[in-house]
Motif scaffolding. Structure first.
Motif: not given
Lengths: 727, 727
Positions: B324-326, B387-389, B393-400
């Motif tokens: 994602v960050s790359l 931005d969508r990625l 990513f945040d949805t998954v890694f935040s646990g949401e």
């Protein structure tokens, strides 16, 4: 039976591929090929590819393989520059570099042979190639081609033996490809019989000049010659720029001369590129290189060439040799990259396909083949076209056929080929580096350094885009002459005037392509894209149609104001460049086809015919939309192109190693650890480890296989159970 | 009248373009635009492009602009490595890098915000970005994601504050992308309750590891976990590898650990990549990172995930954040390159077109526009898709929404976007460098260094070609599920098994694209390629048709032997990758289209709509042959595509500077001399010189113009003469 079984074994080893490179000498041995199948005679082809100046080329290649001429990675800027300067002097000692100069000054008047050898230096270090190019191909060549015999006698010896390292001070910060617009002036002072060379503003500083930052003690300076109030255009002046120190090195700038180091670059850091500027620097009258323009003591200007435009292009004519040699060097760089990637791809294994034991050799993957094999094919096409370019170069520069027409053909052909091969080299070295994965990124495997050094080849000695426009304008001019009724003279003149940025006009360019075309296979059977006649028709038709289309689109320019005409031209600039590329594709294809006839070994000829087909078909595939839009291919037939390409790629895969081995570059040229056989040693060691582990009985069972067995057992039990229940 | 004349002047200045960058503050000022024409609100768009974590991103960007974090060119390998290591420690001090870690350990549990900031570091020095990525994104992240809370508490603090620089020892020389096949073993010794980590042969050395050559004092080592004679697959182990010296630096290797420096690389030389090998190194039982697999004192293995395959993919799941960050970093690099090339292209002049006085600004050339503007459009598309990625990513890694399905969607989307943006960055930086000519090759203008550093992005953290294959397999698997009657289960299973090299299966990928699709403009009017509905249809249809075609071609595999099935798969590998690229194009286009709806300023939305169209149409243009062959576009309509593209390019040309300025990178980020305004100063100086020269009356007359006048006079005389004669 023994034979069959041997053959099978050999075939298995070939899956491995590497066996060919380690256990067995590479040349001529293709273990994958069952008896009776065609194969390349590698030694024979390798010799043939050395071309017309085979001995000279082989000798230069051996020189490039000598350690003392190699690039050492990780040197500082200063160390790398010093090493390359020393190498340049060593080239003088071994007599590598004077072949193109006059016999009376110790040369051999052998322009073609000189260039053939010079190109090979890129395998040692591209910095060395270009530094040598600056000294002999530009600085000394300017004296040779623009000077009078007296000036040659006086100034060439120091340039030839590199006791006077020199800069070729043409390009300015403000003007790259547009040499006619440079702003440095050389104004004749009748009182002292000197030219006053002057830089009027920062943008007129000379820039990017090899030898300018450190080593240069003299320069050939290009400036607008002004005498008696008239500007006679760009001329060349010889001038010392730095003191020569006691030990023969370069000292401080001479009065009025100043400069700056260009510093680090994206590559070629063995060359001391820099900037120069001149503040009323006085150059004696006799140092105007006077072959094409003289100024008498009283300031009267005379020239054997009356037209200032024609004079300018004549003076710039010797620059073509740089373009020719860059074409050759770029092709060599592509060969080095592909040879490395193919060798590694035949040894390296990754992921196991169907086999439970062996992983798959990279080059057995469809994608990997698609990435590398069409590039091998294109490299062959470029190689053969370059041979023709060298022929043309030699014809002109040996004086055998030095006419304005042949010069223009040469310039157009060089302007066609150099952009294609230099761009191709960058893409190919990148593809090779990616095909080698992370290993490709390590400097020890050389691909990234080669690419970095080759980068500037696409914009120097004529920016690729600018060169292709010159080609396009030439194509249009010729078209204008051939079809005067369709595109009247005014149109042609417009185009020719546009082309005035370089010496590319007046004779039909098609001659070059046509000459080649007449030699090839004349069959024109319909039906198959693999047919040579159809390939030729498709490639030729594309160029001709594009030229006719653009010419028609530009026709309104003849009645327009200059502004409108320029605007119209600008709108079609993109198509002009595409058209020039299509023309270059055709040149490549024709040269390849012509070369096939000269190959005697039937197996070699057969394989190379497939290679030619692969080049032809991938070229058509790349432009498939054009063929469809213009009704040259039906959707039905177009659909088959990629299929043909895939089949050719698969058919050529077993020949991949032979094809790159035939280029004749050894480990002393590749200098990539991954192409040294080290990977094969690692693979063999790993396989042996696993073989012994299995044999020992100590191999751990995988949880995965236990789970799979349990699952199967549970299923069986369930089936058994349900059977019982049903009963 | 004054207004009109002012407007005209403004327009002329814009031909110059540079005025916008030097005399007038760039943001929001577009002097070329006559009143009433649409334009971008640069400040507003710039803020919007900062995205969801605007403040964090702006802060990180400011950090990247600080001199102490910049790359200094020309440092030796050792100096560059030391500087970057120091910078990494400085990042800890300013609290830049802990946002993604647990609050209880000083972090902020903000996965998305952390990544948004991290990506910006590439503008300072890509080596710094990747070195930070090794320390926190890989080494510390492995402890975070694979460790138990106890292990996190024990091991994370040193990793987080970089007092323990760590290597992420996964990749082996013999196995890059195929992690499941690594050969390092960790065998449990029940007698001492230790794992014995061992490297069985050279190919099993860990390779390319940041922090391994010099700085690392610990490592997370991936190895096959063997206990009680069973291999439970790849697990991670924490182990110290070097002594820590008195001053907190890295000392000698610990017993049993050995290694090698990878040495110079094609780029990223601020990172000390190296190799590690282990000879029966003992690791205490409690240092098996035990979240997904534990070994009891007696050697009994247990795991919360029963399936070994699923367990493996879960453990590798955190790697996605690197991809994602790359993606984000590569897009930033493209922006830096394009901003430099456009700024220079708006100031630099070369060749005079119709005007006798002024040379033409580079960006006014048709070719130059064609080279740069479609790349600006694609960069915007990639920006919005990224931005969508990040959202996903945040949805998954935040646990949401951390489900196997959302993880797989995330992994597939990252595997789609990262290859496209990293390849694109290399091509774009190269195009930018060529568009700047020789100046682009000088290190002082930074383009070549950026490209060199970005090179490895295309093969690390998942080789681009391998990632695209995973995407393709996922697309096929989803297709198999949706159309069970067409492609039966066995086919789907085959594909899924092939996909087993990474965690990309089981949920319909189309969801991601579909979600985006539903937001856009629903119009589906026929007739125009510019119509958003038609663009969507064409792009979507291509993906769906390609998937159906490849699925049909692979169908025989279900009844074939594993060998035949693998062969068939291999034959279609090239198409699989093309299919995955088509899918990524669609993701980009949909994300761009979705973003348009969120832009409030009408002028900005209009211009960006053209930019979106340009992206859509160039994507279609690139694949025109496919549309023609498959009857999606008639030859008639296909012929108009390039014309549309040309017109859009011309329409967007006056907005080029605004479009790159809106990305928000200042001179402290570009750090290219040619983009600093220096070129404009040179141009102004040159023009002023010529103006004064003309005014002085001392300007030399050109021989060319004298000759032209003479010729005209002679002609007139001849006409007069012949008139007389005729009379």
């Amino acid at each position: 039976m023994t034979t069959t079984s041997d053959r099978t074994t050999a075939r298995d080893t070939r899956g491995d591929g590497a066996a060919a490179s380690t256990s067995i000498p590479a040349a001529g041995v293709t273990p994958s090929m069952p008896a009776g199948e065609v194969r390349i005679d590698v030694a024979d082809l390798s010799h043939q590819l050395l071309g017309r100046w085979a001995d000279l080329r082989a000798k230069a290649r051996a020189t490039a393989g000598e350690e003392r001429f190699h690039r050492i990675e990780g040197l500082s800027l200063t160390e790398h520059r010093e090493r390359v300067m020393d190498q340049v002097k060593a080239l003088v000692e071994i007599g590598q570099v004077h072949r193109g100069f006059p016999t009376r000054l110790g040369g051999q008047d052998d322009a073609g042979g000189n260039l053939a050898g010079f190109e090979e230096l890129v395998a040692a270090d591209p910095s060395l190639q270009i530094k040598a190019g600056v000294q002999w191909g530009l600085f000394a060549s300017a004296i040779l081609h623009l000077g009078t015999p007296e000036q040659q006698d006086r100034l060439l010896p120091g340039a030839m033996d590199a006791s006077v390292p020199g800069a070729f001070a043409m390009t300015e910060t403000g003007h790259g490809s547009d040499v006619a617009s440079i702003a440095t002036t050389a104004t004749y002072d009748v009182a002292t019989q000197e030219f006053v060379v002057h830089t009027p503003f920062r943008g007129a500083w000379k820039d990017y000049l090899g030898n300018a930052a450190v080593n240069g003690t003299a320069a050939v300076i290009f400036a607008q010659l002004v005498t008696n109030g008239v500007n006679h255009g760009v001329h060349a002046f010889y001038a010392p720029i730095r003191e020569t120190t006691a030990d023969g090195g370069a000292g401080a700038f001479l009065p009025g001369v100043g400069g700056e180091d260009d510093g680090l670059k994206g590559g070629l850091n063995g060359i001391d590129n820099g900037r120069l500027h001149f503040t009323h620097v006085r150059v004696p009258r006799e140092n105007l290189l006077a072959r094409y323009g003289q100024v008498a003591e009283d300031g009267t200007y005379t020239s054997p060439i009356d037209s200032p435009g024609r004079r300018f292009f004549t003076m710039l004519g010797s620059l073509v040799q740089g373009r020719v040699s860059l074409d050759g060097a770029a092709i060599t760089a592509s060969k080095l990259g592909l040879a490395t990637a193919v060798t590694y791809g035949n040894q390296r294994r990754q992921f196991n396909g169907a086999s439970a034991v062996d992983e798959v050799v990279l080059l057995d993957y469809g994608t990997h083949q698609r990435r590398l094999l069409p590039r091998i094919a294109q490299t062959y096409a470029m190689h053969f076209a370059h041979d023709r370019l060298l022929d043309l170069f030699d014809t002109v520069f040996s004086g055998e056929n030095d006419t304005p027409e042949s010069r223009e053909d040469l310039e157009t052909m060089a302007a066609s080929l150099k952009p294609m091969s230099t761009w191709f080299a960058l893409d190919t070295l990148q593809e090779a580096r990616e095909a080698c994965g992370g290993a490709g990124f390590l400097t020890e495997n050389r691909l990234t350094s080669l690419r970095a050094d080759l980068d500037v080849y696409v914009t120097f000695e004529g920016d690729n885009t600018v060169l292709l426009q010159l080609v396009a304008k030439r194509l249009l001019a010729d078209y204008g002459k051939e079809f005067k009724d369709i595109t009247p003279g005014q149109m042609a003149r417009f185009v020719v005037e546009q082309a005035a940025d370089a010496a590319l006009h007046r004779t039909p360019l098609k001659r070059a392509a046509q000459t080649l075309a007449d030699v090839g296979d004349p069959r024109r059977a319909v039906g198959h894209l693999k047919d040579v006649g159809n390939q030729r028709d498709l490639l030729t038709d594309r160029v001709e149609t594009m030229v006719a289309d653009v010419a028609a689109a530009l026709r309104p320019a003849q009645k327009a104001t200059p502004e409108k005409a320029a605007e119209l031209f600008n709108e079609h600039q993109h198509e002009l460049i595409e058209m020039a590329k299509a023309h270059a594709d055709l040149l490549h294809w024709e040269a390849f086809t012509q070369a096939l006839d000269t190959i005697e070994d039937a197996g070699t000829r057969q394989v190379l015919t497939w290679v030619r087909d692969l080049f032809g078909l991938t070229t058509i595939e790349r432009n498939l939309a054009w063929y469809l839009i213009n009704g040259r291919l039906s959707a039905q037939r177009a659909r088959t192109v990629s299929g043909y390409v895939d089949r050719l790629v698969a058919r050529l895969r077993p020949h991949a190693q032979d094809l790159v081995d035939a280029w004749g570059y050894g480990p002393e040229h590749l200098r990539a650890k991954i192409a040294s056989g080290a990977e094969q040693v690692r693979q063999d060691e790993a396989r042996e480890y696993y073989r012994q582990l299995r044999a020992s009985g100590d191999e751990p069972v995988s949880e995965k296989s236990i789970k799979a067995r349990e699952k199967a057992a549970a299923k069986a039990a369930a089936r058994g159970g349900s059977k019982v229940a049903r009963r």
